[in-house]
Design a protein around this motif. Sequence first.
Motif, PDB file in Angstrom:
ATOM      1  N   LEU A 122       0.808  -1.216   0.000  1.00  0.00           N
ATOM      2  CA  LEU A 122       0.000   0.000   0.000  1.00  0.00           C
ATOM      3  C   LEU A 122       0.843   1.269   0.000  1.00  0.00           C
ATOM      4  O   LEU A 122       1.974   1.275   0.485  1.00  0.00           O
ATOM      5  N   LEU A 123       0.252   2.349  -0.523  1.00  0.00           N
ATOM      6  CA  LEU A 123       0.824   3.698  -0.482  1.00  0.00           C
ATOM      7  C   LEU A 123      -0.285   4.686  -0.155  1.00  0.00           C
ATOM      8  O   LEU A 123      -1.433   4.485  -0.551  1.00  0.00           O
ATOM      9  N   THR A 124       0.075   5.770   0.518  1.00  0.00           N
ATOM     10  CA  THR A 124      -0.851   6.883   0.698  1.00  0.00           C
ATOM     11  C   THR A 124      -0.220   8.120   0.083  1.00  0.00           C
ATOM     12  O   THR A 124       0.900   8.493   0.439  1.00  0.00           O
ATOM     13  N   VAL A 125      -0.920   8.740  -0.845  1.00  0.00           N
ATOM     14  CA  VAL A 125      -0.400   9.893  -1.589  1.00  0.00           C
ATOM     15  C   VAL A 125      -1.116  11.159  -1.121  1.00  0.00           C
ATOM     16  O   VAL A 125      -2.349  11.208  -1.098  1.00  0.00           O
ATOM     17  N   GLY A 126      -0.343  12.182  -0.753  1.00  0.00           N
ATOM     18  CA  GLY A 126      -0.918  13.475  -0.392  1.00  0.00           C
ATOM     19  C   GLY A 126      -1.380  14.219  -1.628  1.00  0.00           C
ATOM     20  O   GLY A 126      -0.676  14.262  -2.647  1.00  0.00           O
ATOM     21  N   LEU A 127      -2.578  14.809  -1.574  1.00  0.00           N
ATOM     22  CA  LEU A 127      -3.171  15.478  -2.731  1.00  0.00           C
ATOM     23  C   LEU A 127      -3.310  16.981  -2.487  1.00  0.00           C
ATOM     24  O   LEU A 127      -3.353  17.430  -1.331  1.00  0.00           O
ATOM     25  N   PRO A 128      -3.391  17.789  -3.544  1.00  0.00           N
ATOM     26  CA  PRO A 128      -3.448  19.255  -3.401  1.00  0.00           C
ATOM     27  C   PRO A 128      -4.626  19.757  -2.564  1.00  0.00           C
ATOM     28  O   PRO A 128      -4.531  20.795  -1.920  1.00  0.00           O
ATOM     29  N   SER A 129      -5.728  19.026  -2.539  1.00  0.00           N
ATOM     30  CA  SER A 129      -6.905  19.460  -1.783  1.00  0.00           C
ATOM     31  C   SER A 129      -6.728  19.310  -0.281  1.00  0.00           C
ATOM     32  O   SER A 129      -7.561  19.760   0.492  1.00  0.00           O
ATOM     33  N   GLY A 130      -5.640  18.646   0.134  1.00  0.00           N
ATOM     34  CA  GLY A 130      -5.445  18.358   1.543  1.00  0.00           C
ATOM     35  C   GLY A 130      -5.876  16.951   1.911  1.00  0.00           C
ATOM     36  O   GLY A 130      -5.623  16.485   3.017  1.00  0.00           O
ATOM     37  N   SER A 132      -5.803  12.761   1.417  1.00  0.00           N
ATOM     38  CA  SER A 132      -4.791  11.742   1.160  1.00  0.00           C
ATOM     39  C   SER A 132      -5.504  10.538   0.564  1.00  0.00           C
ATOM     40  O   SER A 132      -6.611  10.205   0.971  1.00  0.00           O
ATOM     41  N   ARG A 133      -4.858   9.883  -0.396  1.00  0.00           N
ATOM     42  CA  ARG A 133      -5.496   8.768  -1.109  1.00  0.00           C
ATOM     43  C   ARG A 133      -4.715   7.496  -0.853  1.00  0.00           C
ATOM     44  O   ARG A 133      -3.514   7.408  -1.162  1.00  0.00           O
ATOM     45  N   PHE A 173      -2.041   4.812   5.264  1.00  0.00           N
ATOM     46  CA  PHE A 173      -3.282   5.039   6.005  1.00  0.00           C
ATOM     47  C   PHE A 173      -4.378   5.497   5.065  1.00  0.00           C
ATOM     48  O   PHE A 173      -4.121   6.004   3.977  1.00  0.00           O
ATOM     49  N   GLY A 174      -5.608   5.317   5.512  1.00  0.00           N
ATOM     50  CA  GLY A 174      -6.756   5.878   4.830  1.00  0.00           C
ATOM     51  C   GLY A 174      -7.271   7.050   5.640  1.00  0.00           C
ATOM     52  O   GLY A 174      -7.324   6.987   6.872  1.00  0.00           O
ATOM     53  N   LEU A 175      -7.618   8.123   4.969  1.00  0.00           N
ATOM     54  CA  LEU A 175      -8.217   9.279   5.636  1.00  0.00           C
ATOM     55  C   LEU A 175      -9.728   9.072   5.594  1.00  0.00           C
ATOM     56  O   LEU A 175     -10.331   9.094   4.529  1.00  0.00           O
ATOM     57  N   MET A 176     -10.331   8.841   6.753  1.00  0.00           N
ATOM     58  CA  MET A 176     -11.712   8.384   6.829  1.00  0.00           C
ATOM     59  C   MET A 176     -12.582   9.382   7.585  1.00  0.00           C
ATOM     60  O   MET A 176     -12.082  10.248   8.299  1.00  0.00           O
TER      61      MET A 176
END
Length: 199
Positions: A122-130, A132-133, A173-176
């Motif tokens: 797994l990977l968690t990628v930070g996105l411009p909207s704030g 994380s995916r 991690f998942g942002l939930m």
Amino acid sequence: MAILMPPAPLPLRGAKWRCPEPMQRNRSGWTGTSKKIGLPGASYWTLEATFRTFVGEETIKPWRAWFMSLRGMRHTFPVRATETRQTNITNPTVHPSGRNDGNTVLLQGLPTNSVLLLAGELLTVGLPSGHSRLGVLEHDLVSDGAGAALATLTVELGEVPAAGAGVEMQWPFGLMSLTSEPPGWDVDVGQIYSFAFRA
């Protein structure tokens, strides 16, 4: 909406992660054959979990305060998707010249010429909207001589990651956020507490 960090990594047991894909299935009433069509929009993660048991009022207080501070669905929180550290490699960042076609992201700052993670990790990628995916690797993550590696994920990112954005591969991690079910906790005799939730 804010991201609220828990007092410690969530002490979960029996966690059920799911990632439904948006699709529609039509079945013919005459022939019985079916046709499946992918729908627009990214897949999303769901989680059903129960906290490990807490014994005693003192142990429950910080968790109860945090859990209720989520204000139901209002705020988000990170949930580790692995029980153990996935790797000891320093977390990479998004490469400035990376291509992104929805589910790929070019990473930089990695050890050179190495197989870093295997398909299914797994990977968690930070996105411009704030946001994380969280994504699952479709292929092994292999770096080149410059320490760059192309990650192909089984989920769409939904946004183009900015150059230098953080990528978590040690503790993905998942942002939930909680679902519509109201938050609460269970109490048993002897001050035995537990939380069950859907997110």
